[in-house]
Enzyme design. Structure first.
Site, PDB file in Angstrom:
ATOM      1  N   TYR A 114      -8.077   4.700 -10.192  1.00 15.30           N
ATOM      2  CA  TYR A 114      -6.736   5.412 -10.478  1.00 15.30           C
ATOM      3  C   TYR A 114      -5.857   3.980 -10.596  1.00 15.30           C
ATOM      4  O   TYR A 114      -4.963   4.247 -11.699  1.00 15.30           O
ATOM      5  CB  TYR A 114      -6.332   6.141  -8.943  1.00 15.30           C
ATOM      6  CG  TYR A 114      -4.864   6.276  -8.771  1.00 15.30           C
ATOM      7  CD1 TYR A 114      -4.053   5.438  -8.244  1.00 15.30           C
ATOM      8  CD2 TYR A 114      -3.998   7.166  -9.697  1.00 15.30           C
ATOM      9  CE1 TYR A 114      -2.843   5.528  -8.024  1.00 15.30           C
ATOM     10  CE2 TYR A 114      -2.772   7.157  -9.506  1.00 15.30           C
ATOM     11  CZ  TYR A 114      -2.064   6.635  -8.831  1.00 15.30           C
ATOM     12  OH  TYR A 114      -0.617   6.691  -8.791  1.00 15.30           O
ATOM     13  N   LYS A 132      -3.179   3.069 -14.115  1.00 13.49           N
ATOM     14  CA  LYS A 132      -1.605   2.984 -14.002  1.00 13.49           C
ATOM     15  C   LYS A 132      -1.587   1.351 -14.779  1.00 13.49           C
ATOM     16  O   LYS A 132      -0.583   1.434 -15.874  1.00 13.49           O
ATOM     17  CB  LYS A 132      -0.999   2.817 -12.698  1.00 13.49           C
ATOM     18  CG  LYS A 132      -1.241   4.098 -12.204  1.00 13.49           C
ATOM     19  CD  LYS A 132      -0.206   5.112 -12.856  1.00 13.49           C
ATOM     20  CE  LYS A 132      -0.355   6.563 -12.120  1.00 13.49           C
ATOM     21  NZ  LYS A 132       0.542   7.447 -12.917  1.00 13.49           N
ATOM     22  N   SER A 163       2.862   2.553 -10.614  1.00 13.94           N
ATOM     23  CA  SER A 163       2.515   2.755  -8.965  1.00 13.94           C
ATOM     24  C   SER A 163       2.540   1.298  -8.628  1.00 13.94           C
ATOM     25  O   SER A 163       2.219   0.380  -9.503  1.00 13.94           O
ATOM     26  CB  SER A 163       1.164   3.340  -8.816  1.00 13.94           C
ATOM     27  OG  SER A 163       0.929   3.010  -7.375  1.00 13.94           O
TER      28      SER A 163
HETATM   29  C1  WQD Z   1      -0.365   4.689   3.917  1.00 17.29           C
HETATM   30  C2  WQD Z   1      -0.864   3.955   5.449  1.00 17.29           C
HETATM   31  C3  WQD Z   1      -3.186   3.782   5.649  1.00 17.29           C
HETATM   32  C4  WQD Z   1      -3.748   8.145   6.421  1.00 17.29           C
HETATM   33  C5  WQD Z   1      -1.412   5.680  -1.754  1.00 17.29           C
HETATM   34  C6  WQD Z   1      -1.697   5.134  -3.313  1.00 17.29           C
HETATM   35  C7  WQD Z   1      -0.625   4.887  -3.889  1.00 17.29           C
HETATM   36  C8  WQD Z   1       0.464   6.130  -4.155  1.00 17.29           C
HETATM   37  C9  WQD Z   1       0.579   6.457  -2.519  1.00 17.29           C
HETATM   38  C10 WQD Z   1      -0.058   7.473  -6.104  1.00 17.29           C
HETATM   39  C11 WQD Z   1      -1.966   3.296   4.900  1.00 17.29           C
HETATM   40  C12 WQD Z   1      -2.423   4.717   6.563  1.00 17.29           C
HETATM   41  C13 WQD Z   1      -3.218   6.780   6.017  1.00 17.29           C
HETATM   42  C14 WQD Z   1      -4.331   8.422   7.663  1.00 17.29           C
HETATM   43  C15 WQD Z   1      -3.782   6.013   7.883  1.00 17.29           C
HETATM   44  N1  WQD Z   1      -0.120   7.081  -4.761  1.00 17.29           N
HETATM   45  N2  WQD Z   1      -3.089   5.986   6.884  1.00 17.29           N
HETATM   46  N3  WQD Z   1      -4.088   7.275   8.424  1.00 17.29           N
HETATM   47  O1  WQD Z   1      -2.571   4.245   0.613  1.00 17.29           O
HETATM   48  O2  WQD Z   1      -0.473   3.164   0.920  1.00 17.29           O
HETATM   49  O3  WQD Z   1      -0.947   4.650  -1.356  1.00 17.29           O
HETATM   50  O4  WQD Z   1      -0.647   6.686  -1.898  1.00 17.29           O
HETATM   51  O5  WQD Z   1       0.715   6.703  -6.423  1.00 17.29           O
HETATM   52  O6  WQD Z   1      -0.884   4.653  -5.142  1.00 17.29           O
HETATM   53  O7  WQD Z   1      -2.623   3.979  -3.148  1.00 17.29           O
HETATM   54  O8  WQD Z   1      -0.773   5.575   1.068  1.00 17.29           O
HETATM   55  O9  WQD Z   1      -0.169   7.514   2.729  1.00 17.29           O
HETATM   56  O10 WQD Z   1      -2.677   7.073   2.013  1.00 17.29           O
HETATM   57  O11 WQD Z   1      -1.495   5.382   3.476  1.00 17.29           O
HETATM   58  O12 WQD Z   1      -3.754   5.184   8.803  1.00 17.29           O
HETATM   59  O13 WQD Z   1      -4.829   9.346   7.865  1.00 17.29           O
HETATM   60  O14 WQD Z   1      -1.294   4.835   6.147  1.00 17.29           O
HETATM   61  O15 WQD Z   1      -4.313   3.125   5.805  1.00 17.29           O
HETATM   62  O16 WQD Z   1      -1.876   1.910   5.954  1.00 17.29           O
HETATM   63  P1  WQD Z   1      -1.451   4.274   0.420  1.00 17.29           P
HETATM   64  P2  WQD Z   1      -1.303   6.300   2.240  1.00 17.29           P
END
Ligand code: WQD
Length: 340
Positions: free
Chosen positions: A151, A155, A126
């Site tokens: 997590y 990785k 990741s």
């Molecule tokens: C994306 C953006 C949030 C939800 C994670 C893991 C990564 C991978 C993908 C496994 C961010 C914003 C989110 C919400 C929001 N997983 N957001 N409101 O955190 O970039 O990555 O998932 O491999 O390892 O870290 O993904 O989709 O949670 O967030 O504003 O209700 O959307 O702050 O900027 P993230 P995400």
């Protein structure tokens, strides 16, 4: 057909990779313990591909179980290892569970692969290993940073276990694929992201809000140093990501060295902000999305997106689907969930 074992093959990326493997003439063998997936996913794969495949329910920390799979299937050509716990927030609450499950399953798999003379491995890593990069876009030599979560740490540790195993001279050819943000669903809407419980990730939260399952989307912060203040990510269609795994298997099959390891970013090469995702989704759904700006989420980074040159030069692969296509496919998939 050459058999490829997919651990965690009933999961989001694993199930889409099973479809992509079939489409490229491989025969997937799926292993899953259903800790974060359901048997209905296997039916979806079968419906899309109209082909039979072997499935074994079990846990990758169980060596006897994995030995049984390899012995039952005889000539497994290679392994794509997805099976792991992947909820960032949950890993902070349950670190020991995450370290045991994610690291022990890899160690057990490597031991059984060695015993069974199976030497091709694609590992699901990741972009989290980069933390908040100092320079963007992120290349594979961008320094890894202390992970924000157990997590992410698992990785980074798993990548190092694989590299050290190869350095020890084990007959292993391995590539660690560092995913950016997988989104979307298969265009047939027969498989997609099964968000079990309240979704952590942005896209399932958006589609569930639009479907009336959630009152509103909370945008986690609009005070970042980005053009519209919201955080930026590299959102890659899950089918593009799946096809990158097939390209990696094909590359490893052709690699002459008997001991080989490398890391490759798998992203689109460009970033989109949360607000840009919301606007793109509203164009797809034709409706306004209900959202509210809230405080930043702890552990979130401001901006990350890939330099995707190496995946193209080494694997001959590049992402070809747009963010809107991914949102369209995710929205269609959400429409099937109401009836489940
Ligand atoms: C994306 C953006 C949030 C939800 C994670 C893991 C990564 C991978 C993908 C496994 C961010 C914003 C989110 C919400 C929001 N997983 N957001 N409101 O955190 O970039 O990555 O998932 O491999 O390892 O870290 O993904 O989709 O949670 O967030 O504003 O209700 O959307 O702050 O900027 P993230 P995400």
């Amino acid at each position: 057909m050459k058999k490829i074992l997919i651990t965690g093959g009933a999961g989001f990326i694993g199930s889409h990779t099973a479809v992509a493997l079939f489409e490229s003439g491989y025969l997937p063998v799926i292993v899953d313990n259903f800790s974060n997936s359901e048997a209905t996913v296997l039916k979806g794969i079968q419906k899309i591909c109209d082909k039979e495949f072997s499935f074994y329910e079990g846990d990758c920390t169980d060596a006897d179980f994995l030995q049984h799979v390899f012995k039952s299937e005889e000539n497994i050509e290679g392994v794509i290892h997805f099976a792991a716990s992947k909820a960032v927030g949950e890993s902070v609450e349950k670190p020991l569970e995450y370290y045991y499950n994610n690291i022990q399953s890899l160690i057990t798999l490597l031991n059984v692969m060695n015993d069974q003379r199976c030497s091709l491995l694609v590992f699901s890593s990741s972009c989290t290993v980069y933390g908040q990069p100092d320079k963007l876009p992120v290349t594979e030599v961008t320094p890894k940073k202390q992970a924000e979560s157990p997590y992410g740490n698992t990785k980074r540790i798993c990548e190092e276990i694989i590299e050290d195993t190869v350095k020890s001279g084990a007959l292993l050819k391995a590539i660690n694929l560092r995913y950016f943000n997988p989104v979307g669903a298969h265009p047939s809407a027969l498989i997609g992201e099964l968000p079990l419980g309240v979704p952590n990730n942005l896209i399932p939260f958006i589609t569930q809000t639009a479907a009336g399952m959630r009152e509103k989307l909370m945008v986690f912060g609009d005070d970042y140093s980005t053009p519209d203040g919201t955080a930026i990510r590299d959102y890659i269609h899950v089918m593009d990501l799946a096809e990158a795994h097939v390209a990696t298997i094909a590359f490893l099959e052709k690699t002459a060295e008997t001991s080989y390891s490398d890391v490759i970013n798998v992203g689109t090469g460009h970033g989109n902000s949360v607000m840009e995702v919301i606007q793109a989704f509203e164009e797809v759904s034709g409706d306004k999305l209900s959202y509210q700006i809230g405080p930043r989420r702890s552990g979130d980074i401001e901006m990350v997106y890939a330099n995707a040159d190496k995946s193209q030069s080494v694997l001959g692969w590049k992402a070809k689907r747009s963010l809107k296509e991914a949102l369209d496919d995710a929205w269609r998939w959400q429409g099937t969930l109401k009836s489940k």
